[in-house]
Scaffold this motif. Structure first.
Motif, short mmCIF file in Angstrom:
data_model
loop_
_atom_site.label_atom_id
_atom_site.label_comp_id
_atom_site.label_asym_id
_atom_site.label_seq_id
_atom_site.Cartn_x
_atom_site.Cartn_y
_atom_site.Cartn_z
N VAL A 244 0.84 -1.20 0.00
CA VAL A 244 0.00 0.00 0.00
C VAL A 244 0.87 1.25 0.00
CG1 VAL A 244 -1.67 1.32 1.35
CG2 VAL A 244 -1.96 -1.15 1.07
N MET A 245 1.87 1.28 0.87
CA MET A 245 2.76 2.43 0.93
C MET A 245 3.56 2.57 -0.37
SD MET A 245 1.86 1.46 4.03
CE MET A 245 1.43 2.22 5.61
N LEU A 246 3.99 1.43 -0.91
CA LEU A 246 4.76 1.48 -2.15
C LEU A 246 3.90 1.98 -3.31
CD1 LEU A 246 6.71 -1.85 -1.71
CD2 LEU A 246 7.67 0.46 -1.61
N MET A 247 2.65 1.58 -3.37
CA MET A 247 1.75 2.09 -4.41
C MET A 247 1.60 3.61 -4.31
SD MET A 247 -0.41 1.95 -6.95
CE MET A 247 -0.98 0.29 -7.29
N ALA A 248 1.49 4.12 -3.09
CA ALA A 248 1.32 5.56 -2.89
C ALA A 248 2.52 6.35 -3.40
CB ALA A 248 1.07 5.87 -1.42
N LEU A 249 3.73 5.80 -3.21
CA LEU A 249 4.95 6.51 -3.59
C LEU A 249 5.46 6.16 -4.97
CD1 LEU A 249 7.21 6.51 -0.38
CD2 LEU A 249 5.67 8.30 -1.21
N HIS A 250 5.27 4.90 -5.37
CA HIS A 250 5.90 4.40 -6.60
C HIS A 250 4.85 3.68 -7.48
CE1 HIS A 250 9.77 5.27 -4.73
NE2 HIS A 250 9.43 4.53 -3.69
N PRO A 251 3.83 4.39 -7.92
CA PRO A 251 2.78 3.72 -8.70
C PRO A 251 3.30 3.11 -9.99
CG PRO A 251 2.54 6.11 -8.80
CD PRO A 251 3.56 5.83 -7.75
N GLN A 252 4.44 3.61 -10.49
CA GLN A 252 4.99 3.07 -11.73
C GLN A 252 5.46 1.61 -11.58
OE1 GLN A 252 6.49 5.24 -9.74
NE2 GLN A 252 8.62 4.60 -9.46
N LEU A 253 5.59 1.14 -10.36
CA LEU A 253 6.01 -0.24 -10.13
C LEU A 253 4.85 -1.24 -10.27
CD1 LEU A 253 8.38 0.20 -7.05
CD2 LEU A 253 8.98 0.08 -9.47
N PHE A 254 3.64 -0.73 -10.42
CA PHE A 254 2.45 -1.56 -10.45
C PHE A 254 1.73 -1.41 -11.78
CE2 PHE A 254 3.39 -0.55 -6.10
CZ PHE A 254 3.10 -1.69 -5.37
N GLY A 255 1.11 -2.49 -12.22
CA GLY A 255 0.20 -2.44 -13.35
C GLY A 255 -1.22 -2.49 -12.83
N VAL A 256 -2.03 -1.49 -13.16
CA VAL A 256 -3.37 -1.33 -12.59
C VAL A 256 -4.42 -1.49 -13.69
CG1 VAL A 256 -4.92 0.26 -11.40
CG2 VAL A 256 -2.51 0.15 -10.74
N GLU A 257 -5.48 -2.21 -13.38
CA GLU A 257 -6.62 -2.38 -14.28
C GLU A 257 -7.89 -1.89 -13.59
OE1 GLU A 257 -7.00 -6.41 -15.64
OE2 GLU A 257 -4.82 -6.71 -15.68
N GLN A 258 -8.79 -1.32 -14.36
CA GLN A 258 -10.10 -0.97 -13.82
C GLN A 258 -11.03 -2.17 -13.92
OE1 GLN A 258 -11.59 2.66 -15.70
NE2 GLN A 258 -10.94 3.78 -13.89
N MET A 259 -11.69 -2.47 -12.81
CA MET A 259 -12.62 -3.59 -12.76
C MET A 259 -13.90 -3.16 -12.08
SD MET A 259 -10.16 -6.77 -11.58
CE MET A 259 -8.63 -7.10 -12.44
N ARG A 260 -15.01 -3.78 -12.47
CA ARG A 260 -16.28 -3.60 -11.78
C ARG A 260 -16.45 -4.78 -10.83
NH1 ARG A 260 -19.39 0.48 -13.03
NH2 ARG A 260 -19.04 1.64 -14.96
N LEU A 261 -16.37 -4.50 -9.53
CA LEU A 261 -16.32 -5.56 -8.54
C LEU A 261 -17.56 -5.57 -7.65
CD1 LEU A 261 -12.62 -5.32 -7.28
CD2 LEU A 261 -13.56 -6.87 -9.00
N CYS A 262 -18.02 -6.77 -7.35
CA CYS A 262 -19.03 -7.00 -6.32
C CYS A 262 -18.41 -7.90 -5.26
CB CYS A 262 -20.27 -7.68 -6.90
SG CYS A 262 -21.26 -6.61 -7.97
N VAL A 263 -18.78 -7.65 -4.01
CA VAL A 263 -18.28 -8.43 -2.87
C VAL A 263 -19.39 -9.35 -2.38
CG1 VAL A 263 -17.18 -8.33 -0.61
CG2 VAL A 263 -16.85 -6.44 -2.23
N ASP A 264 -19.11 -10.63 -2.29
CA ASP A 264 -20.06 -11.59 -1.74
C ASP A 264 -20.14 -11.38 -0.24
OD1 ASP A 264 -21.50 -13.84 -0.87
OD2 ASP A 264 -20.61 -15.15 -2.37
#
Length: 303
Positions: A244-264
């Protein structure tokens, strides 16, 4: 110099939570404006005390903290005492808190901090069940919408679960809260097991971390070593919450996709499904794990 990112941390420490917190306090890249505890890995009394102990270990009596939800919105909570120990820290020695938690509780503390900051300025880093966020949205909606973004560790898309075959612990601990946060007005980035299981530390990595010599590095090495207890046959251990902290500082290290999610929330509590009527969530699906580990170690070793 890049200005420090102002953040709120909502957490249930927890060994890997603790490493993420130590990174946030040590790296010099975050302005931690407040921390709030939620029941999750362990009960609320222990998670709250652990925030105070981690702040004390870093000499940070300037960061206010408060206790939040004692359990999920509905049903019974889960715990991970078997992994994190009765103290949540695997028996690693930490100093007593330097200050007491805010007696008003998490919602009041979060609402006050959000009201004082420009709208959208604060990122909320969520390391546990999302119960506190729903209480804030219900009790102080004008404050809640001032959060700029939520980055949460939770869920699984393709990976097997760690709270049953289909679900990840944080989402399974309060699936209704997760669905309400996803449906809400604040943009959310989710970091599931698909990514967090790829960021791993070996015993050799921990030797290298401890050799950096800072309090945060030595303590983090001890905490991750405790994570191996009962799993001595494992060659490495995953570092879920520091993502979580790494995403906040270094988003370029992650590949992100948009998804439509439902939680059971019923048959398989916490299971995520992609559905046309689901909430739009940014989901991290890839990580440059070697670079992420280097960034984590570098931040913990900052003097």
């Amino acid at each position: 110099m890049t200005p420090a990112l102002p953040v709120l941390i909502d957490t249930d420490p927890g060994l890997d939570d603790a490493v993420g917190i130590l990174f946030a306090l040590a790296c010099g890249r975050f302005s931690v404006t407040a921390m709030t505890a939620v029941a999750g890995n362990i009960g609320i009394g222990t998670t709250t005390r652990n925030i105070g102990r981690l702040l004390a270990a870093m000499g940070r009596d300037d960061v206010p903290y408060a206790a939040g939800a004692v359990g999920p919105l509905q049903g019974d909570g889960l715990d991970e005492v078997a992994i994190h120990g009765n103290d949540g820290m695997g028996g690693v020695d930490l100093p007593a808190p330097l200050t007491l938690p805010d007696a008003r509780g998490a919602t009041a503390r979060l609402a006050e901090v959000l009201a004082a900051a420009p709208a959208g300025a604060l990122t909320l880093l969520a390391l546990g069940p999302l119960t506190n966020l729903v209480h804030l949205a219900h009790d102080a909606p004008q404050a809640y919408v001032r959060i700029g973004r939520i980055i949460a560790m939770g869920g699984t898309i393709h990976e097997p679960g760690n709270a049953g075959p289909y679900a990840e612990f944080n989402i399974a601990s309060d699936p209704l809260a997760a669905q309400m946060v996803f449906d809400g007005p604040v943009p959310t980035t989710l970091i599931p097991l698909d990514v967090t299981r790829k960021l791993r530390a070996t015993p050799d990595d921990l030797d290298r971390l401890a050799a950096l010599g800072t309090d945060a590095a030595r303590l983090s090495a001890d905490l991750i070593r405790a994570y191996f207890h009962g799993n001595a046959d494992r060659a490495s251990r995953p570092l879920h919450d520091p993502c979580v902290m790494l995403m906040a500082l270094h988003p370029q290290l992650f590949g992100v996709e948009q998804m439509r999610l439902c939680v059971d929330t019923a048959e398989h509590p916490g299971r995520l499904s992609q559905m046309q009527n689901g909430a739009m969530v940014d989901v991290a699906m890839t990580i440059d794990a070697p670079a992420a580990l280097e960034a984590l170690w570098r931040g913990l070793g900052t003097v």
